[in-house]
Scaffold this active site. Structure first.
Site, mmCIF file in Angstrom:
data_model
loop_
_atom_site.group_PDB
_atom_site.id
_atom_site.type_symbol
_atom_site.label_atom_id
_atom_site.label_comp_id
_atom_site.label_asym_id
_atom_site.label_seq_id
_atom_site.Cartn_x
_atom_site.Cartn_y
_atom_site.Cartn_z
ATOM 1 N N ASN A 143 -1.114 37.162 20.686
ATOM 2 C CA ASN A 143 -1.056 35.786 21.190
ATOM 3 C C ASN A 143 -1.659 34.873 20.126
ATOM 4 O O ASN A 143 -2.869 34.814 19.962
ATOM 5 C CB ASN A 143 -1.854 35.707 22.505
ATOM 6 C CG ASN A 143 -2.007 34.283 23.007
ATOM 7 O OD1 ASN A 143 -1.309 33.379 22.554
ATOM 8 N ND2 ASN A 143 -2.921 34.088 23.947
ATOM 9 N N LYS A 151 -1.818 31.745 20.069
ATOM 10 C CA LYS A 151 -2.364 30.489 20.621
ATOM 11 C C LYS A 151 -1.848 29.311 19.785
ATOM 12 O O LYS A 151 -0.722 29.359 19.318
ATOM 13 C CB LYS A 151 -3.890 30.556 20.680
ATOM 14 C CG LYS A 151 -4.352 31.838 21.399
ATOM 15 C CD LYS A 151 -5.789 31.832 21.782
ATOM 16 C CE LYS A 151 -6.121 33.130 22.508
ATOM 17 N NZ LYS A 151 -7.448 33.160 23.079
ATOM 18 N N HIS A 205 -2.142 32.039 31.352
ATOM 19 C CA HIS A 205 -3.276 32.369 30.494
ATOM 20 C C HIS A 205 -4.491 31.540 30.927
ATOM 21 O O HIS A 205 -4.338 30.380 31.315
ATOM 22 C CB HIS A 205 -2.933 32.091 29.031
ATOM 23 C CG HIS A 205 -3.972 32.619 28.100
ATOM 24 N ND1 HIS A 205 -5.154 31.958 27.864
ATOM 25 C CD2 HIS A 205 -4.020 33.765 27.384
ATOM 26 C CE1 HIS A 205 -5.886 32.682 27.017
ATOM 27 N NE2 HIS A 205 -5.218 33.779 26.714
ATOM 28 N N GLU A 255 -6.674 29.971 29.395
ATOM 29 C CA GLU A 255 -6.853 28.684 28.709
ATOM 30 C C GLU A 255 -6.004 27.601 29.363
ATOM 31 O O GLU A 255 -6.390 26.438 29.428
ATOM 32 C CB GLU A 255 -6.535 28.836 27.212
ATOM 33 C CG GLU A 255 -7.667 29.582 26.505
ATOM 34 C CD GLU A 255 -7.238 30.378 25.287
ATOM 35 O OE1 GLU A 255 -6.115 30.178 24.791
ATOM 36 O OE2 GLU A 255 -8.040 31.216 24.841
ATOM 37 N N GLU A 261 -7.604 39.874 31.725
ATOM 38 C CA GLU A 261 -8.407 39.264 30.668
ATOM 39 C C GLU A 261 -9.620 38.583 31.257
ATOM 40 O O GLU A 261 -9.520 37.432 31.716
ATOM 41 C CB GLU A 261 -7.586 38.202 29.943
ATOM 42 C CG GLU A 261 -6.210 38.669 29.548
ATOM 43 C CD GLU A 261 -5.716 37.898 28.347
ATOM 44 O OE1 GLU A 261 -5.562 38.536 27.302
ATOM 45 O OE2 GLU A 261 -5.533 36.681 28.447
ATOM 46 N N GLY A 288 -12.176 35.479 23.107
ATOM 47 C CA GLY A 288 -12.628 34.711 21.950
ATOM 48 C C GLY A 288 -14.129 34.726 21.737
ATOM 49 O O GLY A 288 -14.654 33.911 20.981
ATOM 50 N N SER A 328 -11.142 39.807 23.176
ATOM 51 C CA SER A 328 -11.871 40.306 22.005
ATOM 52 C C SER A 328 -11.456 41.720 21.584
ATOM 53 O O SER A 328 -12.283 42.526 21.140
ATOM 54 C CB SER A 328 -13.382 40.234 22.232
ATOM 55 O OG SER A 328 -13.788 38.873 22.366
HETATM 56 P P1 PGA Z 1 -9.034 37.046 21.977
HETATM 57 O O1 PGA Z 1 -7.985 36.351 22.962
HETATM 58 O O2 PGA Z 1 -8.428 38.368 21.544
HETATM 59 O O3 PGA Z 1 -9.193 36.094 20.836
HETATM 60 O O4 PGA Z 1 -10.284 37.261 22.746
HETATM 61 C C1 PGA Z 1 -7.249 37.098 23.888
HETATM 62 C C2 PGA Z 1 -6.344 36.203 24.672
HETATM 63 O O5 PGA Z 1 -6.739 35.070 24.967
HETATM 64 O O6 PGA Z 1 -5.201 36.557 24.984
#
Ligand code: PGA
Length: 251
Positions: free
Chosen positions: A8, A10, A94, A96, A166, A172, A211
């Site tokens: 992903n 982003k 997601h 976010e 998640e 992140g 992560s």
């Molecule tokens: P990350 O993000 O691997 O940077 O923690 C995962 C995600 O948001 O899909």
């Protein structure tokens, strides 16, 4: 079942950066029949990604989709528009988007049903926030997210669904969940899927996200019930993403 490693990106890698990144990445990726690899660039980078990926084995994913096929919905992108670009998977819900854009379970459900109708394969993101985890409410929150996302989704479509668990506090932050704790939540999600879809619920891939890195991927893929990973930050580094895709699962 074939595991899924999905990057992903982003809001990273603009159209002009996408081709060079993928040309660097592709030759590094393993070709192993037991896993599928996909990348989710921003909308504006999808055509550039499609051009480099061609008919090769790496699948294309989008990061979101709207629930109507067309109309007066300024700024939105329809399932048909994604399909036209050769998109296979679409992330839906997601955290976010839930957090910064107010996306609700009802919106997630609409998107899932619309995506399925156009032949896309939804990857629905669920997960609890830190406070919910601390107060022991993670299981009930995740269970509710799963049930609402798949409300009125026909059983016949179950084989095109995937979920990514998640935990929001792990995204992140460099603070991944413990693989055994993630495996417990995967168990819970699996039992909800069986309740919703019967036997077909057993074949839905349940990914972990938060992560994921070259350091922890083998531990995640060795934990029971984890059918793949959704990789954010580490998917922007070709060498690291290739190592993640080349995971070894030890049972
Ligand atoms: P990350 O993000 O691997 O940077 O923690 C995962 C995600 O948001 O899909």
């Amino acid at each position: 079942m074939q595991r899924l490693v999905l990057g992903n990106w982003k809001m990273h890698l603009a159209a002009g950066e996408t081709a060079a990144f993928l040309r660097d990445l592709l030759p590094r990726l393993p070709r192993r029949a037991d896993r599928e690899i996909a990348v989710a660039p921003p909308f504006t980078s999808l055509p550039a990604a499609r051009a480099v990926l061609g008919d090769g084995p790496v699948a294309l994913a989008a990061q979101d989709v709207f629930w109507e096929d067309g109309g007066a919905y300024t700024g939105e992108i329809s399932p048909l528009m994604l399909q036209e670009l050769g998109v296979t998977y679409v992330l839906i819900g997601h955290s976010e988007r839930r957090l910064h854009l107010g996306e609700t379970d009802l919106m997630v459900n609409r998107k899932v049903r619309a995506a399925l109708q156009s032949g896309l394969r939804p990857v629905v993101c669920v997960g609890e926030q830190e406070e919910a985890r601390a107060s022991g409410r993670a299981p009930s929150i995740v269970r509710a997210q799963v049930l609402r996302a798949f409300d009125e989704v026909p059983r016949a479509d179950a084989d095109r669904l995937a979920i990514s668990y998640e935990p929001v506090w792990a995204i992140g932050t460099g603070r991944a969940a413990d693989p055994p704790a993630a495996a417990e939540m995967h168990d819970l999600v699996r039992s909800e899927l069986r309740r919703l879809f019967g036997e077909a619920g057993a074949a839905i891939r349940i990914l972990y996200g938060g992560s994921v890195s070259a350091r922890n991927i083998d531990a995640f893929m060795s934990a029971p019930g984890l059918d793949g990973v959704l990789v954010g930050g580490a998917s922007l580094d070709a060498q690291e993403f290739a190592r993640i895709a080349d995971f070894e699962a030890h049972s």
